[in-house]
Design a protein around this motif. Structure first.
Motif, PDB file in Angstrom:
ATOM      1  N   PRO A  33      89.737 108.052 -32.716  1.00 61.94           N
ATOM      2  CA  PRO A  33      89.684 109.468 -31.398  1.00 61.94           C
ATOM      3  C   PRO A  33      89.643 110.568 -32.273  1.00 61.94           C
ATOM      4  CG  PRO A  33      91.646 108.172 -31.729  1.00 61.94           C
ATOM      5  CD  PRO A  33      91.127 107.931 -32.550  1.00 61.94           C
ATOM      6  N   PHE A  34      88.802 111.484 -31.764  1.00 64.16           N
ATOM      7  CA  PHE A  34      89.411 113.047 -32.208  1.00 64.16           C
ATOM      8  C   PHE A  34      89.696 113.971 -30.813  1.00 64.16           C
ATOM      9  CE2 PHE A  34      87.749 117.294 -33.379  1.00 64.16           C
ATOM     10  CZ  PHE A  34      87.754 117.112 -34.703  1.00 64.16           C
ATOM     11  N   PRO A  35      90.743 114.314 -31.380  1.00 58.87           N
ATOM     12  CA  PRO A  35      91.591 115.163 -30.124  1.00 58.87           C
ATOM     13  C   PRO A  35      90.699 116.229 -29.371  1.00 58.87           C
ATOM     14  CG  PRO A  35      91.781 116.287 -32.054  1.00 58.87           C
ATOM     15  CD  PRO A  35      91.085 114.930 -32.237  1.00 58.87           C
TER      16      PRO A  35
ATOM     17  N   ARG B 245      91.052 123.355 -47.486  1.00 56.72           N
ATOM     18  CA  ARG B 245      91.422 121.570 -46.876  1.00 56.72           C
ATOM     19  C   ARG B 245      92.963 122.195 -46.356  1.00 56.72           C
ATOM     20  NH1 ARG B 245      89.308 116.823 -50.103  1.00 56.72           N
ATOM     21  NH2 ARG B 245      90.488 115.812 -48.029  1.00 56.72           N
ATOM     22  N   TYR B 246      93.806 122.215 -46.653  1.00 55.10           N
ATOM     23  CA  TYR B 246      95.176 122.374 -46.865  1.00 55.10           C
ATOM     24  C   TYR B 246      96.116 121.850 -45.654  1.00 55.10           C
ATOM     25  CZ  TYR B 246     100.048 122.984 -48.757  1.00 55.10           C
ATOM     26  OH  TYR B 246     101.431 122.142 -48.508  1.00 55.10           O
ATOM     27  N   VAL B 247      95.490 123.363 -44.497  1.00 52.02           N
ATOM     28  CA  VAL B 247      95.945 122.811 -42.983  1.00 52.02           C
ATOM     29  C   VAL B 247      95.286 121.708 -42.454  1.00 52.02           C
ATOM     30  CG1 VAL B 247      95.981 124.248 -41.233  1.00 52.02           C
ATOM     31  CG2 VAL B 247      97.073 125.772 -43.320  1.00 52.02           C
ATOM     32  N   PHE B 248      94.448 121.323 -42.985  1.00 53.23           N
ATOM     33  CA  PHE B 248      93.663 120.591 -42.454  1.00 53.23           C
ATOM     34  C   PHE B 248      93.890 119.035 -42.542  1.00 53.23           C
ATOM     35  CE2 PHE B 248      89.742 123.880 -41.477  1.00 53.23           C
ATOM     36  CZ  PHE B 248      90.184 123.123 -40.216  1.00 53.23           C
ATOM     37  N   ARG B 249      94.550 118.960 -43.402  1.00 53.00           N
ATOM     38  CA  ARG B 249      94.983 117.807 -43.619  1.00 53.00           C
ATOM     39  C   ARG B 249      96.850 117.535 -42.824  1.00 53.00           C
ATOM     40  NH1 ARG B 249      96.677 118.120 -50.003  1.00 53.00           N
ATOM     41  NH2 ARG B 249      97.241 115.740 -49.954  1.00 53.00           N
TER      42      ARG B 249
ATOM     43  N   TRP C  74     108.066 112.260 -32.536  1.00 54.89           N
ATOM     44  CA  TRP C  74     106.804 111.106 -33.001  1.00 54.89           C
ATOM     45  C   TRP C  74     106.762 109.382 -33.240  1.00 54.89           C
ATOM     46  CZ3 TRP C  74     106.175 108.058 -37.424  1.00 54.89           C
ATOM     47  CH2 TRP C  74     107.682 108.261 -38.484  1.00 54.89           C
ATOM     48  N   MET C  75     108.444 108.761 -33.286  1.00 56.14           N
ATOM     49  CA  MET C  75     108.431 107.474 -32.778  1.00 56.14           C
ATOM     50  C   MET C  75     108.343 106.989 -31.789  1.00 56.14           C
ATOM     51  SD  MET C  75     108.719 105.831 -35.907  1.00 56.14           S
ATOM     52  CE  MET C  75     109.534 104.907 -34.897  1.00 56.14           C
ATOM     53  N   LYS C  76     108.974 108.168 -30.804  1.00 59.67           N
ATOM     54  CA  LYS C  76     108.854 107.456 -29.008  1.00 59.67           C
ATOM     55  C   LYS C  76     108.050 106.972 -28.455  1.00 59.67           C
ATOM     56  CE  LYS C  76     113.896 109.876 -28.447  1.00 59.67           C
ATOM     57  NZ  LYS C  76     114.146 110.613 -27.963  1.00 59.67           N
ATOM     58  N   LYS C  77     106.865 108.143 -28.704  1.00 60.33           N
ATOM     59  CA  LYS C  77     105.600 107.785 -28.756  1.00 60.33           C
ATOM     60  C   LYS C  77     105.200 106.983 -29.617  1.00 60.33           C
ATOM     61  CE  LYS C  77     104.195 112.661 -28.993  1.00 60.33           C
ATOM     62  NZ  LYS C  77     103.765 114.124 -28.937  1.00 60.33           N
ATOM     63  N   ALA C  78     105.435 106.302 -30.699  1.00 55.97           N
ATOM     64  CA  ALA C  78     104.680 105.183 -31.296  1.00 55.97           C
ATOM     65  C   ALA C  78     105.452 104.161 -30.355  1.00 55.97           C
ATOM     66  CB  ALA C  78     104.989 105.221 -31.855  1.00 55.97           C
ATOM     67  N   GLY C  79     106.388 103.745 -30.274  1.00 56.66           N
ATOM     68  CA  GLY C  79     107.034 103.012 -29.211  1.00 56.66           C
ATOM     69  C   GLY C  79     106.686 101.729 -30.573  1.00 56.66           C
TER      70      GLY C  79
ATOM     71  N   LYS D 272     100.139 115.113 -38.937  1.00 56.03           N
ATOM     72  CA  LYS D 272     100.742 115.728 -37.392  1.00 56.03           C
ATOM     73  C   LYS D 272     100.410 114.216 -36.420  1.00 56.03           C
ATOM     74  CE  LYS D 272     101.253 118.587 -33.990  1.00 56.03           C
ATOM     75  NZ  LYS D 272     101.325 120.213 -33.113  1.00 56.03           N
ATOM     76  N   GLU D 273      98.552 114.747 -35.888  1.00 57.27           N
ATOM     77  CA  GLU D 273      97.718 114.022 -35.036  1.00 57.27           C
ATOM     78  C   GLU D 273      98.614 112.398 -35.547  1.00 57.27           C
ATOM     79  OE1 GLU D 273      95.247 113.008 -32.001  1.00 57.27           O
ATOM     80  OE2 GLU D 273      96.254 115.255 -32.822  1.00 57.27           O
ATOM     81  N   ILE D 274      97.997 111.913 -36.701  1.00 56.41           N
ATOM     82  CA  ILE D 274      97.740 110.466 -36.693  1.00 56.41           C
ATOM     83  C   ILE D 274      99.944 109.562 -36.787  1.00 56.41           C
ATOM     84  CG2 ILE D 274      98.214 108.179 -38.578  1.00 56.41           C
ATOM     85  CD1 ILE D 274      95.562 110.030 -39.675  1.00 56.41           C
TER      86      ILE D 274
END
Length: 301
Positions: free
Chosen positions: A44-46, A213-217, A3-8, A222-224
């Protein structure tokens, strides 16, 4: 870390607001009437999503809207979300290999994020630590909890306990998504709803507001956190909270004064307790045959 590599090096999206000036002219005077308009960043929505390799049916309207809600909420909790991104740089290297060791999907590290914000939180109900164990559940999964030691505050040991819980929940409920939901609603509670509603998919069940709401949180974080730039989080690698190197000292006998012990190790009492939050008193009572491992930072403290 993926996730950090993606962020750069993360750049910002600048939100620009402007004022439109409309002029009205009559025979005598010319007046300018400012009318403010706002331009908002559209998150953006995935196109697709999954949890632990299990597809999220975004084609179902309420599923789409529930994920949209959590994405918008967490993308707009700017300071809080930035903090968990920073903390993850330190916590995820501890959590990830333990999840892998137990065969628990990597996505469950985001469950820890929504439970505690990756700090040793204390809930009004008495749950504690990054994984938010209640005392009875912690003991059930082999965590020591007493006046001197509370391993709910021990990141490695509490992560192992969480993994044992999740493996057991998945075996009973049939999917990782339901296992995640049970971390909030309980295995028995989720099982009752599966039996009553005759549905065995999380996205088909009507559950309590919090469990719904739990899994959606989890999915939203994860997405962000997998791609912070896409959600307008501007953080540099130097902003992250680094892993602090430690040496480990094995303790097999009681320590009557932890402040004195800290000085003997070349640090102070504050630093000792910060790096070993599972120590809950000013002393450490060690029973015969028992052994504890104490982290002593070597730099960056």
């Amino acid at each position: 870390m993926d996730w950090m590599k993606k962020a750069g090096v993360i750049a910002s999206v600048i939100v620009v607001g402007g004022a439109a000036i409309h002029t009205a002219t009559d025979n005598k005077t010319e007046k300018s009437v400012p009318q403010e308009t706002a331009t908002e960043f559209v998150y953006p929505f995935p196109a697709q999503a999954d949890f632990a390799g299990e597809a999220v049916p975004l084609n179902i309207i309420d599923v789409h809207e529930r994920l949209d809600r959590e994405l918008m909420v967490n993308a707009n909790l700017h300071a809080s979300t930035q903090l968990v991104i920073k903390r993850a740089y330190r916590a995820f290297p501890v959590i990830e290999p333990i999840l892998k060791k137990y065969g628990v999907p990597d996505d469950f590290k985001y469950l820890a994020v929504i439970e505690s914000g990756l700090v040793n939180a204390v809930s009004p109900a008495g749950a504690r630590g990054v994984w938010q164990f209640m005392p009875a559940t912690g003991r059930e999964y082999d965590l020591e909890i007493n006046d001197y030691v509370d391993e709910r505050y021990h990141l490695e040991k509490s992560t192992e306990a969480a993994c044992r819980y999740l493996v057991s929940a998945k075996a009973r409920l049939g999917s990782w998504t339901l296992a995640a939901a049970s971390y909030n609603g309980g295995v028995a509670g989720v099982s009752r709803q599966i039996d009553f509603q005759q549905a065995d998919n999380y996205y088909d069940l009507l559950l309590t507001e919090e469990t719904s709401r739990y899994v959606f949180r989890i999915l939203a974080l994860k997405e962000i956190m997998s791609d912070p730039l896409k959600y307008n989080f501007r953080l540099l690698p130097s902003d992250m909270y680094p892993v602090i190197p430690v040496r480990q000292v094995e303790v097999t006998s009681s320590i009557p004064d932890l402040a004195v012990f800290a000085k003997e190790q070349g640090i102070n009492y504050k630093v000792l307790k910060l790096h070993n939050p599972w120590m809950r008193d000013r002393k450490l009572d060690v029973k015969s045959g028992k052994k504890y491992t104490v982290d002593i930072p070597t730099e960056g403290y």
